[in-house]
Design an enzyme around this catalytic site. Sequence first.
Site, PDB file in Angstrom:
ATOM      1  NE  ARG A  40      81.883  18.475  28.534  1.00 17.42           N
ATOM      2  CZ  ARG A  40      82.315  19.176  27.482  1.00 17.42           C
ATOM      3  NH1 ARG A  40      83.185  20.161  27.643  1.00 17.42           N
ATOM      4  NH2 ARG A  40      81.886  18.892  26.281  1.00 17.42           N
ATOM      5  CE  LYS A  87      69.765  13.936  47.979  1.00 17.35           C
ATOM      6  NZ  LYS A  87      68.504  13.420  48.557  1.00 17.35           N
ATOM      7  CD  GLU A  91      63.641  19.600  56.769  1.00 22.71           C
ATOM      8  OE1 GLU A  91      64.180  18.526  57.133  1.00 22.71           O
ATOM      9  OE2 GLU A  91      62.855  19.665  55.808  1.00 22.71           O
ATOM     10  CE  LYS A 149      71.554  17.407  53.686  1.00 21.10           C
ATOM     11  NZ  LYS A 149      70.612  18.190  52.888  1.00 21.10           N
ATOM     12  CD  GLU A 186      68.631   9.824  49.766  1.00 22.46           C
ATOM     13  OE1 GLU A 186      68.931  11.033  49.756  1.00 22.46           O
ATOM     14  OE2 GLU A 186      67.483   9.401  49.870  1.00 22.46           O
ATOM     15  NE  ARG A 191      72.120  13.247  51.073  1.00 23.13           N
ATOM     16  CZ  ARG A 191      72.743  14.156  50.352  1.00 23.13           C
ATOM     17  NH1 ARG A 191      73.859  13.850  49.745  1.00 23.13           N
ATOM     18  NH2 ARG A 191      72.262  15.368  50.227  1.00 23.13           N
ATOM     19  CG  ASN A 232      64.601  11.451  52.831  1.00 23.73           C
ATOM     20  OD1 ASN A 232      64.796  12.651  52.673  1.00 23.73           O
ATOM     21  ND2 ASN A 232      65.106  10.533  52.035  1.00 23.73           N
ATOM     22  CG  HIS A 260      61.317  14.506  54.388  1.00 21.53           C
ATOM     23  ND1 HIS A 260      61.679  14.695  55.700  1.00 21.53           N
ATOM     24  CD2 HIS A 260      61.771  15.600  53.715  1.00 21.53           C
ATOM     25  CE1 HIS A 260      62.328  15.843  55.803  1.00 21.53           C
ATOM     26  NE2 HIS A 260      62.398  16.414  54.614  1.00 21.53           N
ATOM     27  CG  HIS A 299      57.590  14.263  50.057  1.00 17.11           C
ATOM     28  ND1 HIS A 299      58.666  13.429  49.838  1.00 17.11           N
ATOM     29  CD2 HIS A 299      58.113  15.491  50.286  1.00 17.11           C
ATOM     30  CE1 HIS A 299      59.784  14.122  49.944  1.00 17.11           C
ATOM     31  NE2 HIS A 299      59.475  15.375  50.218  1.00 17.11           N
ATOM     32  CG  HIS A 311      59.615  20.588  52.746  1.00 24.27           C
ATOM     33  ND1 HIS A 311      59.338  19.358  52.189  1.00 24.27           N
ATOM     34  CD2 HIS A 311      60.759  20.436  53.461  1.00 24.27           C
ATOM     35  CE1 HIS A 311      60.280  18.500  52.538  1.00 24.27           C
ATOM     36  NE2 HIS A 311      61.157  19.121  53.312  1.00 24.27           N
TER      37      HIS A 311
HETATM   38  N1  LIG Z   1      69.201  20.390  47.945  1.00 28.87           N
HETATM   39  C1  LIG Z   1      68.715  19.839  49.042  1.00 28.87           C
HETATM   40  O1  LIG Z   1      69.305  18.967  49.659  1.00 28.87           O
HETATM   41  C2  LIG Z   1      67.393  20.339  49.542  1.00 28.87           C
HETATM   42  C3  LIG Z   1      66.981  20.008  50.830  1.00 28.87           C
HETATM   43  C4  LIG Z   1      65.780  20.534  51.299  1.00 28.87           C
HETATM   44  C5  LIG Z   1      65.042  21.378  50.487  1.00 28.87           C
HETATM   45  N2  LIG Z   1      65.473  21.664  49.239  1.00 28.87           N
HETATM   46  C6  LIG Z   1      64.711  22.575  48.359  1.00 28.87           C
HETATM   47  O2  LIG Z   1      64.672  23.841  48.967  1.00 28.87           O
HETATM   48  C7  LIG Z   1      63.505  24.532  48.551  1.00 28.87           C
HETATM   49  C8  LIG Z   1      62.836  25.143  49.760  1.00 28.87           C
HETATM   50  O3  LIG Z   1      63.727  26.060  50.339  1.00 28.87           O
HETATM   51  P1  LIG Z   1      63.222  27.231  51.299  1.00 28.87           P
HETATM   52  O4  LIG Z   1      62.347  26.666  52.329  1.00 28.87           O
HETATM   53  O5  LIG Z   1      64.410  28.001  51.682  1.00 28.87           O
HETATM   54  O6  LIG Z   1      62.236  28.052  50.341  1.00 28.87           O
HETATM   55  P2  LIG Z   1      62.443  29.343  49.425  1.00 28.87           P
HETATM   56  O7  LIG Z   1      63.752  29.369  48.798  1.00 28.87           O
HETATM   57  O8  LIG Z   1      61.254  29.404  48.542  1.00 28.87           O
HETATM   58  O9  LIG Z   1      62.353  30.542  50.503  1.00 28.87           O
HETATM   59  C9  LIG Z   1      61.153  30.749  51.209  1.00 28.87           C
HETATM   60  C10 LIG Z   1      60.677  32.207  51.065  1.00 28.87           C
HETATM   61  O10 LIG Z   1      61.476  33.055  51.882  1.00 28.87           O
HETATM   62  C11 LIG Z   1      61.995  34.134  51.099  1.00 28.87           C
HETATM   63  N3  LIG Z   1      63.260  34.512  51.714  1.00 28.87           N
HETATM   64  C12 LIG Z   1      64.434  33.866  51.637  1.00 28.87           C
HETATM   65  N4  LIG Z   1      65.322  34.426  52.459  1.00 28.87           N
HETATM   66  C13 LIG Z   1      64.717  35.460  53.066  1.00 28.87           C
HETATM   67  C14 LIG Z   1      65.124  36.414  54.026  1.00 28.87           C
HETATM   68  N5  LIG Z   1      66.336  36.356  54.588  1.00 28.87           N
HETATM   69  N6  LIG Z   1      64.239  37.359  54.409  1.00 28.87           N
HETATM   70  C15 LIG Z   1      62.986  37.372  53.887  1.00 28.87           C
HETATM   71  N7  LIG Z   1      62.526  36.483  52.990  1.00 28.87           N
HETATM   72  C16 LIG Z   1      63.400  35.527  52.589  1.00 28.87           C
HETATM   73  C17 LIG Z   1      62.076  33.563  49.725  1.00 28.87           C
HETATM   74  O11 LIG Z   1      62.167  34.560  48.747  1.00 28.87           O
HETATM   75  C18 LIG Z   1      60.790  32.754  49.660  1.00 28.87           C
HETATM   76  O12 LIG Z   1      59.704  33.584  49.397  1.00 28.87           O
HETATM   77  C19 LIG Z   1      62.637  23.512  47.825  1.00 28.87           C
HETATM   78  O13 LIG Z   1      62.731  23.732  46.447  1.00 28.87           O
HETATM   79  C20 LIG Z   1      63.274  22.184  48.188  1.00 28.87           C
HETATM   80  O14 LIG Z   1      63.117  21.203  47.178  1.00 28.87           O
HETATM   81  C21 LIG Z   1      66.630  21.173  48.759  1.00 28.87           C
HETATM   82 ZN   LIG Z   2      62.941  18.426  54.196  1.00 30.08          ZN
END
Ligand SMILES: NC(=O)c1ccc[n+]([C@@H]2O[C@H](COP(=O)([O-])OP(=O)(O)OC[C@H]3O[C@@H](n4cnc5c(N)ncnc54)[C@H](O)[C@@H]3O)[C@@H](O)[C@H]2O)c1
Ligand SMILES: [Zn+2]
Length: 363
Positions: free
Chosen positions: A124, A146, A188, A230, A240, A244, A248, A251, A255, A268
């Site tokens: 939990r 999130k 972003e 943020k 949200e 909030r 987006n 987005h 998307h 993305h």
């Molecule tokens: N929780 C939220 O509010 C929120 C907001 C935006 C995005 N997201 C989520 O985040 C994800 C995307 O995140 P992302 O863009 O970081 O992608 P990711 O986590 O897939 O990382 C991108 C790539 O970079 C590599 N990598 C990471 N750090 C590295 C480093 N220091 N050196 C070399 N390679 C490295 C990873 O292994 C991966 O291959 C999606 O799933 C999205 O839904 C969540």
């Molecule tokens: Zn985004």
Amino acid sequence: MSQLLHQLNVDLGERSYPIYIGNGLLENPQLITDHIHGSSAVVVSNTTVAPLYLNKVTAALQTQEIRHDQVILEDGEQYKTLHSIEQIIDVLIGQKHDRRTTLIALGGGVIGDITGFAAAIYQRGVNFIQIPTTLLSQVDSSVGGKTGVNHPQGKNMIGAFYQPQCVVIDTATLNTLPDRELSAGMAEVIKYGLIHDADFFAWLEHNIDGLMQGNNELISQAISVSCQTKADVVAIDERESGIRAILNLGHTFGHAIESAMGYGNWLHGEAVATGMVMAADLSERHGWIAPEVKQRTMALLKQANLPIQSPGSMSPEQYLEIMSIDKKVDRGVIKLVLLEQLGKAVVTGDYNPDLLQQTLANS
Ligand SMILES: NC(=O)c1ccc[n+]([C@@H]2O[C@H](COP(=O)([O-])OP(=O)(O)OC[C@H]3O[C@@H](n4cnc5c(N)ncnc54)[C@H](O)[C@@H]3O)[C@@H](O)[C@H]2O)c1
Ligand SMILES: [Zn+2]
């Protein structure tokens, strides 16, 4: 040696937490260990990031003799599933981690979202720490609480709001990040200027070359302003229900591009960049922003090596079809985030559908 350049606070009452930002912070074990309250931890990372940075984190844990295990997941969005959650829980239970254990997310947004959700549900809720290693996760996903995973039928369909104990952003980790991922994160960063802070937008215009070349001081400054923006928005509207949603910007269009082009073909941030140009275009067609604002937006995104043109293969009908199943549809009207001026966004369903059609046809 490590250097702490910025510390800021996400202000959420008893769920408040600090964000540390600086070059080489992983060399400073205390930033992590001070936020571990029990005597054990589990580090979650992936096969790309673990070989680069896991030893720094485990070395930090060793300084305080914190018992630790690790879960190294495969790399990729396709592993953001309940199966990965199960793998983490198996280790937690198998190694007898109790409610005072701490999960540590070491990686990009995928690892952060998975680990946060595992922390939210194990017994939990146990503590967790975010160590984001992509620019996108440093300025976006690690702030705001999130967490979650995907379902075969939809992205982020399973999740929870859950805040970490702290976020440790070591900008040195960006040195190994592929250029394309750096650009995607920069989309972003630029977004925060557009929606909230015209001065920051101008600062980005002035410093974009240095940022793209990896100037550490500039990057720390950009991350700090982004996280603060943020954090401010999230502090007003944690779940949200209102403002909030301005986060987006770009987005809904983005998307649609991601979905039409196949997830992973456009990153993305790349899709969001083009989506922001489309939002600026629609705002301009309403006469809300001057043409110059859209021009500046396009120029800045281009300097960050981001795409600014919609894929030629996408028709307005295809956009509308995908956008109407997006979650921001309210009683048949697609709500969009648009610009009232540079530095000020609104969420609205009150736009002219003919102008939307023109934007979709001409972007
Ligand atoms: N929780 C939220 O509010 C929120 C907001 C935006 C995005 N997201 C989520 O985040 C994800 C995307 O995140 P992302 O863009 O970081 O992608 P990711 O986590 O897939 O990382 C991108 C790539 O970079 C590599 N990598 C990471 N750090 C590295 C480093 N220091 N050196 C070399 N390679 C490295 C990873 O292994 C991966 O291959 C999606 O799933 C999205 O839904 C969540
Ligand atoms: Zn985004």
